[in-house]
Design a protein around this motif. Sequence first.
Motif, PDB file in Angstrom:
ATOM      1  N   PHE A 179      -6.207  29.919  63.811  1.00 36.89           N
ATOM      2  CA  PHE A 179      -6.123  31.200  64.500  1.00 36.89           C
ATOM      3  C   PHE A 179      -4.936  31.307  65.451  1.00 36.89           C
ATOM      4  N   GLY A 180      -4.031  30.357  65.490  1.00 28.64           N
ATOM      5  CA  GLY A 180      -2.906  30.401  66.398  1.00 28.64           C
ATOM      6  C   GLY A 180      -1.846  31.408  65.966  1.00 28.64           C
ATOM      7  N   PRO A 181      -0.749  31.509  66.760  1.00 26.48           N
ATOM      8  CA  PRO A 181       0.331  32.472  66.424  1.00 26.48           C
ATOM      9  C   PRO A 181       0.921  32.227  65.050  1.00 26.48           C
ATOM     10  N   ASP A 182       1.033  31.036  64.659  1.00 29.81           N
ATOM     11  CA  ASP A 182       1.557  30.687  63.327  1.00 29.81           C
ATOM     12  C   ASP A 182       0.467  30.091  62.470  1.00 29.81           C
ATOM     13  N   GLY A 183      -0.757  30.539  62.703  1.00 31.75           N
ATOM     14  CA  GLY A 183      -1.882  29.956  61.997  1.00 31.75           C
ATOM     15  C   GLY A 183      -1.976  30.412  60.545  1.00 31.75           C
ATOM     16  N   ALA A 184      -2.848  29.695  59.846  1.00 32.79           N
ATOM     17  CA  ALA A 184      -3.027  29.977  58.421  1.00 32.79           C
ATOM     18  C   ALA A 184      -3.676  31.331  58.198  1.00 32.79           C
ATOM     19  N   LEU A 185      -4.525  31.804  59.114  1.00 32.16           N
ATOM     20  CA  LEU A 185      -5.195  33.085  58.941  1.00 32.16           C
ATOM     21  C   LEU A 185      -4.194  34.244  59.009  1.00 32.16           C
ATOM     22  N   LYS A 186      -3.217  34.165  59.925  1.00 33.41           N
ATOM     23  CA  LYS A 186      -2.208  35.219  60.019  1.00 33.41           C
ATOM     24  C   LYS A 186      -1.349  35.282  58.762  1.00 33.41           C
ATOM     25  N   GLN A 187      -0.952  34.086  58.298  1.00 30.79           N
ATOM     26  CA  GLN A 187      -0.155  34.057  57.058  1.00 30.79           C
ATOM     27  C   GLN A 187      -0.947  34.643  55.897  1.00 30.79           C
ATOM     28  N   MET A 188      -2.203  34.306  55.818  1.00 31.66           N
ATOM     29  CA  MET A 188      -3.035  34.848  54.735  1.00 31.66           C
ATOM     30  C   MET A 188      -3.161  36.369  54.860  1.00 31.66           C
ATOM     31  N   PHE A 189      -3.312  36.915  56.094  1.00 30.34           N
ATOM     32  CA  PHE A 189      -3.420  38.349  56.309  1.00 30.34           C
ATOM     33  C   PHE A 189      -2.122  39.067  55.909  1.00 30.34           C
ATOM     34  N   GLN A 190      -0.990  38.454  56.277  1.00 29.65           N
ATOM     35  CA  GLN A 190       0.290  39.055  55.910  1.00 29.65           C
ATOM     36  C   GLN A 190       0.467  39.082  54.400  1.00 29.65           C
ATOM     37  N   GLU A 191       0.090  37.988  53.758  1.00 35.73           N
ATOM     38  CA  GLU A 191       0.209  37.969  52.289  1.00 35.73           C
ATOM     39  C   GLU A 191      -0.666  39.043  51.651  1.00 35.73           C
ATOM     40  N   ARG A 192      -1.884  39.204  52.117  1.00 33.58           N
ATOM     41  CA  ARG A 192      -2.777  40.214  51.524  1.00 33.58           C
ATOM     42  C   ARG A 192      -2.297  41.639  51.800  1.00 33.58           C
ATOM     43  N   SER A 193      -1.766  41.864  53.037  1.00 28.22           N
ATOM     44  CA  SER A 193      -1.247  43.211  53.334  1.00 28.22           C
ATOM     45  C   SER A 193      -0.042  43.531  52.460  1.00 28.22           C
ATOM     46  N   GLY A 194       0.797  42.556  52.208  1.00 31.04           N
ATOM     47  CA  GLY A 194       1.940  42.776  51.312  1.00 31.04           C
ATOM     48  C   GLY A 194       1.499  43.091  49.907  1.00 31.04           C
ATOM     49  N   ARG A 195       0.499  42.436  49.433  1.00 28.72           N
ATOM     50  CA  ARG A 195      -0.017  42.705  48.089  1.00 28.72           C
ATOM     51  C   ARG A 195      -0.609  44.103  48.009  1.00 28.72           C
ATOM     52  N   MET A 196      -1.303  44.526  49.075  1.00 27.40           N
ATOM     53  CA  MET A 196      -1.874  45.883  49.060  1.00 27.40           C
ATOM     54  C   MET A 196      -0.769  46.940  49.028  1.00 27.40           C
ATOM     55  N   LEU A 197       0.318  46.749  49.787  1.00 26.72           N
ATOM     56  CA  LEU A 197       1.440  47.694  49.760  1.00 26.72           C
ATOM     57  C   LEU A 197       2.080  47.739  48.384  1.00 26.72           C
ATOM     58  N   GLN A 198       2.224  46.604  47.755  1.00 24.44           N
ATOM     59  CA  GLN A 198       2.782  46.581  46.400  1.00 24.44           C
ATOM     60  C   GLN A 198       1.867  47.296  45.422  1.00 24.44           C
ATOM     61  N   ALA A 199       0.572  47.180  45.658  1.00 28.64           N
ATOM     62  CA  ALA A 199      -0.366  47.833  44.740  1.00 28.64           C
ATOM     63  C   ALA A 199      -0.311  49.351  44.887  1.00 28.64           C
ATOM     64  N   PHE A 200      -0.123  49.896  46.065  1.00 29.66           N
ATOM     65  CA  PHE A 200      -0.077  51.340  46.266  1.00 29.66           C
ATOM     66  C   PHE A 200       1.266  51.958  45.875  1.00 29.66           C
ATOM     67  N   SER A 201       2.349  51.230  45.859  1.00 28.50           N
ATOM     68  CA  SER A 201       3.666  51.779  45.501  1.00 28.50           C
ATOM     69  C   SER A 201       3.890  51.645  43.999  1.00 28.50           C
ATOM     70  N   PRO A 202       4.414  52.842  43.256  1.00 29.95           N
ATOM     71  CA  PRO A 202       4.669  52.755  41.788  1.00 29.95           C
ATOM     72  C   PRO A 202       5.865  51.877  41.500  1.00 29.95           C
ATOM     73  N   ARG A 203       5.877  51.397  40.256  1.00 31.89           N
ATOM     74  CA  ARG A 203       6.975  50.548  39.826  1.00 31.89           C
ATOM     75  C   ARG A 203       8.202  51.414  39.517  1.00 31.89           C
ATOM     76  N   GLN A 204       9.387  50.892  39.738  1.00 30.07           N
ATOM     77  CA  GLN A 204      10.641  51.572  39.411  1.00 30.07           C
ATOM     78  C   GLN A 204      10.935  51.401  37.937  1.00 30.07           C
ATOM     79  N   SER A 205      11.564  52.483  37.361  1.00 31.41           N
ATOM     80  CA  SER A 205      11.915  52.413  35.918  1.00 31.41           C
ATOM     81  C   SER A 205      13.020  51.407  35.742  1.00 31.41           C
ATOM     82  N   PRO A 206      13.070  50.785  34.617  1.00 29.40           N
ATOM     83  CA  PRO A 206      14.138  49.800  34.371  1.00 29.40           C
ATOM     84  C   PRO A 206      15.495  50.481  34.308  1.00 29.40           C
ATOM     85  N   SER A 207      16.534  49.732  34.637  1.00 30.09           N
ATOM     86  CA  SER A 207      17.901  50.279  34.702  1.00 30.09           C
ATOM     87  C   SER A 207      18.457  50.635  33.347  1.00 30.09           C
ATOM     88  N   SER A 208      17.910  50.085  32.276  1.00 28.35           N
ATOM     89  CA  SER A 208      18.444  50.376  30.928  1.00 28.35           C
ATOM     90  C   SER A 208      17.819  51.595  30.276  1.00 28.35           C
TER      91      SER A 208
END
Length: 367
Positions: free
Chosen positions: A293-322
Amino acid sequence: MPVLARGAESEPGLPKRPGDERPGGAMEELEHTCPQPRLTLTAPAPFADEISCQCRAPHEKLTIAQARLGTPVDRPVRVYADGIFDLFHSGHARALMQAKTLFPNSYLLVGVCSDDLTHKFKGFTVMNETERYEALRHCRYVDEVIRDAPWTLTPEFLEKHKIDFVAHDDIPYSSAGSDDVYKHIKEAGMFVPTQRTEGISTSDIITRIVRDYDVYARRNLQRGYTAKELNVSFINEKKYRFQNQVDKMKEKVKNVEEKSKEFVNKVEEKSHDLIQKWEEKSREFIGNFLELFGPDGALKQMFQERSGRMLQAFSPRQSPSSSPTRGRSPSRSPSPPWVFNKASPPSSPKAASASLSSMSEGDEDEK
């Protein structure tokens, strides 16, 4: 060394003493038959009346210097020491040791005064004469014990036991009406001084007993002696027995205190161990908590990873450049207006509406 007896023919060159001639002119050659010092200690020393010196050879008068040189060689030097020897102790033994080792070949005779003489001239003794005789017989330095020794040494006594020297401490011994009972022995050149042992004497031992009389009376009552044997009155007997009971109670209390102290010490040791283990476990718990539970604890890292995954899930994928485009710049395809920048999301609703309006104006310009 053989000795010519009186009345015998003298050898050539030896002068005759007056009265040496006997009728018939016969000579008798005699040898010293004096008892020799004890070589083994498997038996006590004999009494003088059991092994008296029957030597018929004359004993020449010796000087201290001659005796120390080992003269004569054919017989031991007979040294006499006397005393009361009540409560025989180390001081007596050391004095006899000194007398025994005065000369290279010494035969130590020890005279012990009787009870009658001792009580008359010195005082009452703790040990009777038989006990004192036996104590001397079992001393390793003694070769012969003379019972009922005289208080003052006479020439007849010295001649009877063929005594060469008398050993005693050099302090004048005043007794029996004399300033020093050994004065005539000293004048005759037969006295050899020994050293007293400081700090120990029969009088000192008796003084200790008298000083601590109550302690020893109680001690002997505990060991089964009766009050009559100890010459203790009825009242004192009861007092001593009561004191013994009190001492027993004190001893029990002391034992209980010692056991309780041991128990307390054991409890303190165990509590110390428990506290030390608790401190170790608490440090381990705090460390684990901070890691989680510290400033650089494993729980914070896990929360950041899950929040990043949720943002990726809500944003659509970009069309390929070709993929084919319709009249737009091939460099990049515009993002739809409702999709916000992932790296920098709008900080407020006003900022979000401003960005939407700017994006709509850009679309109109393109048209």
